[in-house]
Design a protein around this motif. Structure first.
Motif, PDB file in Angstrom:
ATOM      1  N   MET A   1      -2.594  -4.647   7.897  1.00  0.00           N
ATOM      2  CA  MET A   1      -2.173  -3.349   8.383  1.00  0.00           C
ATOM      3  C   MET A   1      -1.121  -2.753   7.448  1.00  0.00           C
ATOM      4  N   ASP A   2      -0.264  -3.609   6.882  1.00  0.00           N
ATOM      5  CA  ASP A   2       0.735  -3.093   5.934  1.00  0.00           C
ATOM      6  C   ASP A   2       0.061  -2.526   4.688  1.00  0.00           C
ATOM      7  N   ALA A   3      -0.945  -3.235   4.165  1.00  0.00           N
ATOM      8  CA  ALA A   3      -1.655  -2.739   2.981  1.00  0.00           C
ATOM      9  C   ALA A   3      -2.382  -1.433   3.303  1.00  0.00           C
ATOM     10  N   MET A   4      -2.917  -1.327   4.511  1.00  0.00           N
ATOM     11  CA  MET A   4      -3.572  -0.086   4.926  1.00  0.00           C
ATOM     12  C   MET A   4      -2.560   1.053   4.939  1.00  0.00           C
ATOM     13  N   ALA A   5      -1.389   0.799   5.505  1.00  0.00           N
ATOM     14  CA  ALA A   5      -0.351   1.837   5.572  1.00  0.00           C
ATOM     15  C   ALA A   5       0.120   2.237   4.180  1.00  0.00           C
ATOM     16  N   GLN A   6       0.235   1.266   3.271  1.00  0.00           N
ATOM     17  CA  GLN A   6       0.610   1.591   1.903  1.00  0.00           C
ATOM     18  C   GLN A   6      -0.431   2.495   1.258  1.00  0.00           C
ATOM     19  N   ALA A   7      -1.701   2.171   1.437  1.00  0.00           N
ATOM     20  CA  ALA A   7      -2.773   3.002   0.871  1.00  0.00           C
ATOM     21  C   ALA A   7      -2.750   4.393   1.502  1.00  0.00           C
ATOM     22  N   ASP A   8      -2.554   4.446   2.798  1.00  0.00           N
ATOM     23  CA  ASP A   8      -2.508   5.742   3.486  1.00  0.00           C
ATOM     24  C   ASP A   8      -1.365   6.606   2.955  1.00  0.00           C
ATOM     25  N   SER A   9      -0.274   5.981   2.572  1.00  0.00           N
ATOM     26  CA  SER A   9       0.878   6.754   2.079  1.00  0.00           C
ATOM     27  C   SER A   9       0.598   7.427   0.736  1.00  0.00           C
ATOM     28  N   THR A  10      -0.489   7.027   0.067  1.00  0.00           N
ATOM     29  CA  THR A  10      -0.857   7.660  -1.200  1.00  0.00           C
ATOM     30  C   THR A  10      -1.835   8.810  -0.994  1.00  0.00           C
ATOM     31  N   GLY A  11      -2.237   9.033   0.249  1.00  0.00           N
ATOM     32  CA  GLY A  11      -3.166  10.109   0.543  1.00  0.00           C
ATOM     33  C   GLY A  11      -4.532   9.620   0.979  1.00  0.00           C
ATOM     34  N   MET A  12      -4.789   8.329   0.813  1.00  0.00           N
ATOM     35  CA  MET A  12      -6.049   7.781   1.323  1.00  0.00           C
ATOM     36  C   MET A  12      -5.898   7.642   2.833  1.00  0.00           C
ATOM     37  N   PHE A  13      -6.983   7.486   3.519  1.00  0.00           N
ATOM     38  CA  PHE A  13      -6.938   7.269   4.971  1.00  0.00           C
ATOM     39  C   PHE A  13      -7.992   6.224   5.274  1.00  0.00           C
ATOM     40  N   ALA A  21      -8.876  -6.164   2.402  1.00  0.00           N
ATOM     41  CA  ALA A  21      -9.314  -6.327   1.010  1.00  0.00           C
ATOM     42  C   ALA A  21      -8.188  -5.986   0.043  1.00  0.00           C
ATOM     43  N   LEU A  22      -7.426  -4.933   0.335  1.00  0.00           N
ATOM     44  CA  LEU A  22      -6.290  -4.578  -0.526  1.00  0.00           C
ATOM     45  C   LEU A  22      -5.217  -5.654  -0.487  1.00  0.00           C
ATOM     46  N   SER A  23      -4.994  -6.229   0.674  1.00  0.00           N
ATOM     47  CA  SER A  23      -4.014  -7.310   0.798  1.00  0.00           C
ATOM     48  C   SER A  23      -4.435  -8.516  -0.045  1.00  0.00           C
ATOM     49  N   ALA A  24      -5.728  -8.834  -0.018  1.00  0.00           N
ATOM     50  CA  ALA A  24      -6.240  -9.930  -0.851  1.00  0.00           C
ATOM     51  C   ALA A  24      -6.056  -9.604  -2.328  1.00  0.00           C
ATOM     52  N   LEU A  25      -6.320  -8.358  -2.710  1.00  0.00           N
ATOM     53  CA  LEU A  25      -6.124  -7.936  -4.102  1.00  0.00           C
ATOM     54  C   LEU A  25      -4.669  -8.113  -4.523  1.00  0.00           C
ATOM     55  N   THR A  45     -15.806   1.325   3.150  1.00  0.00           N
ATOM     56  CA  THR A  45     -17.077   1.854   3.638  1.00  0.00           C
ATOM     57  C   THR A  45     -16.945   2.743   4.869  1.00  0.00           C
ATOM     58  N   ALA A  46     -15.740   3.006   5.315  1.00  0.00           N
ATOM     59  CA  ALA A  46     -15.554   3.861   6.487  1.00  0.00           C
ATOM     60  C   ALA A  46     -14.236   4.606   6.351  1.00  0.00           C
ATOM     61  N   HIS A  47     -14.116   5.658   7.098  1.00  0.00           N
ATOM     62  CA  HIS A  47     -12.915   6.479   7.081  1.00  0.00           C
ATOM     63  C   HIS A  47     -11.951   6.009   8.170  1.00  0.00           C
ATOM     64  N   GLY A  48     -10.682   6.195   7.941  1.00  0.00           N
ATOM     65  CA  GLY A  48      -9.664   5.775   8.890  1.00  0.00           C
ATOM     66  C   GLY A  48      -9.727   6.468  10.235  1.00  0.00           C
ATOM     67  N   LEU A  49     -10.387   7.617  10.321  1.00  0.00           N
ATOM     68  CA  LEU A  49     -10.476   8.320  11.604  1.00  0.00           C
ATOM     69  C   LEU A  49     -11.177   7.491  12.674  1.00  0.00           C
ATOM     70  N   LYS A  50     -12.033   6.582  12.254  1.00  0.00           N
ATOM     71  CA  LYS A  50     -12.706   5.715  13.220  1.00  0.00           C
ATOM     72  C   LYS A  50     -11.734   4.720  13.854  1.00  0.00           C
ATOM     73  N   PHE A  51     -10.559   4.612  13.282  1.00  0.00           N
ATOM     74  CA  PHE A  51      -9.575   3.630  13.730  1.00  0.00           C
ATOM     75  C   PHE A  51      -8.237   4.304  14.028  1.00  0.00           C
ATOM     76  N   ARG A  69       5.946  -2.974   8.500  1.00  0.00           N
ATOM     77  CA  ARG A  69       6.961  -2.703   7.471  1.00  0.00           C
ATOM     78  C   ARG A  69       6.910  -1.305   6.883  1.00  0.00           C
ATOM     79  N   PHE A  70       5.748  -0.677   6.884  1.00  0.00           N
ATOM     80  CA  PHE A  70       5.624   0.641   6.263  1.00  0.00           C
ATOM     81  C   PHE A  70       5.392   1.743   7.294  1.00  0.00           C
ATOM     82  N   ALA A  71       5.798   1.474   8.520  1.00  0.00           N
ATOM     83  CA  ALA A  71       5.598   2.452   9.588  1.00  0.00           C
ATOM     84  C   ALA A  71       6.378   3.734   9.297  1.00  0.00           C
ATOM     85  N   ASN A  72       5.758   4.819   9.631  1.00  0.00           N
ATOM     86  CA  ASN A  72       6.358   6.151   9.510  1.00  0.00           C
ATOM     87  C   ASN A  72       6.393   6.693  10.937  1.00  0.00           C
TER      88      ASN A  72
END
Length: 99
Positions: A1-13, A21-25, A45-51, A69-72
């Protein structure tokens, strides 16, 4: 979830699964299995709106046993242009003071 939030902070969703997968990377890069100059691809393979609820829960720090940790933290604002602008102005002024 932290890696997802980090990616989202760059404009991805992205979806939480892509965050895994990003955390593993990140772990593979930190352990130097993947070198800084290597090219890698993480497929989402999916957009964050589904979640959306899991994203709201993360940003609100409402997931049990997770630091988020990256909560806004969300801010409630009246549905009025002036109210929104007041909150944005205050946020930007505080951010400018920190830099």
């Amino acid at each position: 979830m932290d890696a997802m939030a980090q990616a989202d902070s760059t404009g991805m969703f992205i979806r939480p699964h892509t965050g895994v997968a990003l955390s593993a990377l990140i772990k593979l890069m930190n352990s130097r299995v993947i070198a800084a100059g290597d090219r890698t691809v993480v497929v989402s393979t999916a957009h964050g709106l589904k979640f959306s609820q899991s994203k709201v829960d993360y940003q609100s720090k409402k997931i049990p046993d997770m630091a988020c940790r990256f909560a806004n933290l969300p801010v409630q604002v009246k549905a009025e242009f002036g109210s929104v602008m007041d909150v944005l102005k205050k946020y930007l002024e505080n951010k400018a003071l920190k830099h």
